[in-house]
Scaffold this active site. Structure first.
Site, PDB file in Angstrom:
ATOM      1  N   CYS A   1       0.846  -1.193   0.000  1.00  9.83           N
ATOM      2  CA  CYS A   1       0.000   0.000   0.000  1.00  9.83           C
ATOM      3  C   CYS A   1       0.881   1.243   0.000  1.00  9.83           C
ATOM      4  O   CYS A   1       1.895   1.277   0.688  1.00  9.83           O
ATOM      5  CB  CYS A   1      -0.889  -0.020   1.244  1.00  9.83           C
TER       6      CYS A   1
ATOM      7  N   HIS B   1      -8.501  -4.071  -2.724  1.00 14.10           N
ATOM      8  CA  HIS B   1      -7.648  -3.225  -1.880  1.00 14.10           C
ATOM      9  C   HIS B   1      -8.138  -1.774  -1.904  1.00 14.10           C
ATOM     10  O   HIS B   1      -8.309  -1.144  -0.857  1.00 14.10           O
ATOM     11  CB  HIS B   1      -6.193  -3.324  -2.371  1.00 14.10           C
ATOM     12  N   GLU B   2      -8.373  -1.270  -3.109  1.00 12.15           N
ATOM     13  CA  GLU B   2      -8.766   0.144  -3.226  1.00 12.15           C
ATOM     14  C   GLU B   2     -10.188   0.369  -2.727  1.00 12.15           C
ATOM     15  O   GLU B   2     -10.482   1.411  -2.117  1.00 12.15           O
ATOM     16  CB  GLU B   2      -8.621   0.619  -4.677  1.00 12.15           C
TER      17      GLU B   2
ATOM     18  N   HIS C   1     -10.211   0.974   0.938  1.00 14.70           N
ATOM     19  CA  HIS C   1      -9.842   2.339   1.345  1.00 14.70           C
ATOM     20  C   HIS C   1     -11.074   3.242   1.455  1.00 14.70           C
ATOM     21  O   HIS C   1     -11.127   4.126   2.316  1.00 14.70           O
ATOM     22  CB  HIS C   1      -8.879   2.964   0.330  1.00 14.70           C
TER      23      HIS C   1
HETATM   24 ZN   LIG Z   1      -3.607   1.108  -0.225  1.00 13.69          ZN
END
Ligand SMILES: [Zn+2]
Length: 168
Positions: free
Chosen positions: A93, A135-136, A139
């Site tokens: 990240c 993953h995004e 966020h």
């Molecule tokens: Zn990240």
């Protein structure tokens, strides 16, 4: 357009749940900054495929990906499907670039999203594209890769590279 500072692990803003986009002109400005910031990160670090708006301090549901030569701009993305099958990988990240995290992600996902003109689309992603999207998307909800792994699954980048060399 500007290269923006990337928030680092420990910054409380990374834990904020981002708000849906309603102002698409504002989202386009965020996309321009995300592209500049991603480009700079790739130049200085030699890796990097995606970034979420919250990582430059904009709590809005916008993701920019550069994956295998293609640019993706995902606004207000939601899951339409997630495969029950999971796979394990080492994740990283921009917000903790020297930490590798071993975790599990869905093998494939289908998402719905809007483009910069508010048009609706769907896409299906598998393998490394799938884990990048997951993953995004995390966020946007204030979730970081470290939250999805036991502490035994953390390694600094130096240590991780040492282990990769020993394996090969
Ligand atoms: Zn990240």
């Amino acid at each position: 357009m500007a290269i923006r500072r990337i928030l680092q692990l420990g910054d409380p803003l990374l834990r904020v749940i981002s708000a849906p986009v309603t102002d698409f002109a504002a989202a386009q400005a965020v996309l321009a900054d995300l592209d500049d910031t991603l480009g700079e990160f790739r130049r200085t670090h030699g890796f990097g495929r995606g970034i979420s708006a919250i990582q430059i301090g904009a709590p809005t549901r916008v993701i920019l990906l550069r994956f295998e030569g293609t640019l993706y701009e995902l606004i207000n993305p939601t899951y339409a499907a997630q495969s029950p099958e999971m796979f394990e990988l080492w994740d990283d990240c921009f917000s903790f670039p020297n930490l590798l995290v071993r975790l599990q992600r869905h093998c494939s996902v289908r998402i719905r999203y809007q483009d910069r003109h508010a048009q609706h689309h769907e896409l299906t992603a598998e393998g490394s594209f799938s884990e990048l999207i997951q993953h995004e998307m995390d966020h946007l909800d204030g979730i970081l890769a470290v939250d999805r792994a036991p502490s035994t699954a953390l390694a600094t980048r130096d240590q991780w590279l040492r282990q990769q060399r020993h394996r090969s």
